[in-house]
Design an enzyme around this catalytic site. Structure first.
Site, PDB file in Angstrom:
ATOM      1  N   TYR A  75     -22.350  56.276  21.813  1.00 55.34           N
ATOM      2  CA  TYR A  75     -21.418  56.636  22.882  1.00 55.34           C
ATOM      3  C   TYR A  75     -21.923  56.096  24.216  1.00 55.34           C
ATOM      4  O   TYR A  75     -21.167  55.473  24.984  1.00 55.34           O
ATOM      5  CB  TYR A  75     -21.275  58.156  22.956  1.00 55.34           C
ATOM      6  CG  TYR A  75     -20.389  58.637  24.080  1.00 55.34           C
ATOM      7  CD1 TYR A  75     -19.011  58.720  23.915  1.00 55.34           C
ATOM      8  CD2 TYR A  75     -20.929  59.017  25.310  1.00 55.34           C
ATOM      9  CE1 TYR A  75     -18.191  59.158  24.949  1.00 55.34           C
ATOM     10  CE2 TYR A  75     -20.124  59.462  26.341  1.00 55.34           C
ATOM     11  CZ  TYR A  75     -18.756  59.534  26.161  1.00 55.34           C
ATOM     12  OH  TYR A  75     -17.949  59.961  27.193  1.00 55.34           O
ATOM     13  N   SER A 112     -18.498  57.286  32.206  1.00 53.59           N
ATOM     14  CA  SER A 112     -19.377  58.452  32.268  1.00 53.59           C
ATOM     15  C   SER A 112     -20.673  58.101  32.987  1.00 53.59           C
ATOM     16  O   SER A 112     -21.080  56.934  33.038  1.00 53.59           O
ATOM     17  CB  SER A 112     -19.703  58.905  30.832  1.00 53.59           C
ATOM     18  OG  SER A 112     -20.775  59.815  30.815  1.00 53.59           O
TER      19      SER A 112
END
Length: 244
Positions: A152, A139
């Site tokens: 995360y 990401s």
């Protein structure tokens, strides 16, 4: 590299980007899906002869090891691993609903599982002298984190650096490593979040195209601007993604 007549293992293949990749790859490949709910996979894939499903709880090292051992026994010609599964909890450490348990779960699923899967399959591929590819789905938050979901972001940053280091280790082998850097994608994980999202189908399409082109870094959607903006105005992009 053309992705056809391959045996491909995908984690997180029952929803979002993973499901989109399964659907796009299965017409011309054998796709193996790891999931916790075999009932769900049976409903999703009951009519697809090119899709085989395996039970595995990615929070358990034992489950992962047992599952992959069975997979390489059933499908010794497996040649692509796509580490797509991921979970994200958004409470901040200072929020009342934050739990210590969530730290362990995110690390296990987002980081620990890809490392174990990769290690076991690399050993298999070296024994068989197989040409293979590991694809880690990451990401933009691996590079510029946001305020919420700190764990995360940390796991994706670790996966980002791991992908690069692993590619160094495998330079003298026939095993390649690539990483897909994703923007905000319309998936169950991002349900209810603000911001312009790309579809899971489009994200999957760009990831698969990047694999075919053998790119080490696959920038999906708006993340294509990250290398340029990171050089020209890193403070601006950091501030934008801080509120992601």
């Amino acid at each position: 590299m053309e992705i056809a007549n391959k045996t491909i293992l995908i984690t997180g293949g029952t929803s979002g980007i993973g499901l989109a990749m399964v659907k796009q790859l299965s017409p011309h490949n054998m796709v193996l899906v790891i999931a916790r709910s075999l009932e769900k996979t049976a409903t999703l894939f009951q009519c697809h002869k090119n899709i085989h499903c395996y039970y595995c709880d990615l929070r358990s090292s034992t489950d992962i090891t047992d599952c992959v051992k069975q997979i390489v026994t059933d499908h010794p010609n497996i040649s692509i691993l796509i580490n797509n599964a991921g979970i994200q909890y958004t409470p901040r450490f200072i929020d009342a609903d934050f739990t210590i348990k969530s730290i362990k779960e995110e690390i296990q699923v987002n980081l620990h599982a890809p490392l174990i899967l990769g290690a076991i399959l690399i050993n298999h591929w070296q024994q068989k002298n197989n040409k293979a590819t590991i694809v880690n789905i990451s990401s933009a938050l691996a590079i510029f984190p946001k305020t919420t979901a700190a764990v995360y972001c940390a796991t994706k940053a670790a996966l980002h650096n791991f992908s690069r280091a692993l590619s160094y280790q495998l330079e003298s082998t026939d095993i390649s490593v690539c990483e897909a850097i994703l923007p905000l994608v319309d998936t169950p994980m991002t349900n209810g979040r603000q911001g312009k999202k790309i579809s899971a189908d489009m994200a999957a399409k760009e990831i698969i195209l990047g694999i075919c082109k053998q790119k080490k870094l696959i920038y999906v959607g708006k993340t294509k601007w990250i290398p340029f903006l990171a050089r020209i105005t890193p403070a601006l992009i950091a501030n934008i993604l801080k509120k992601y």
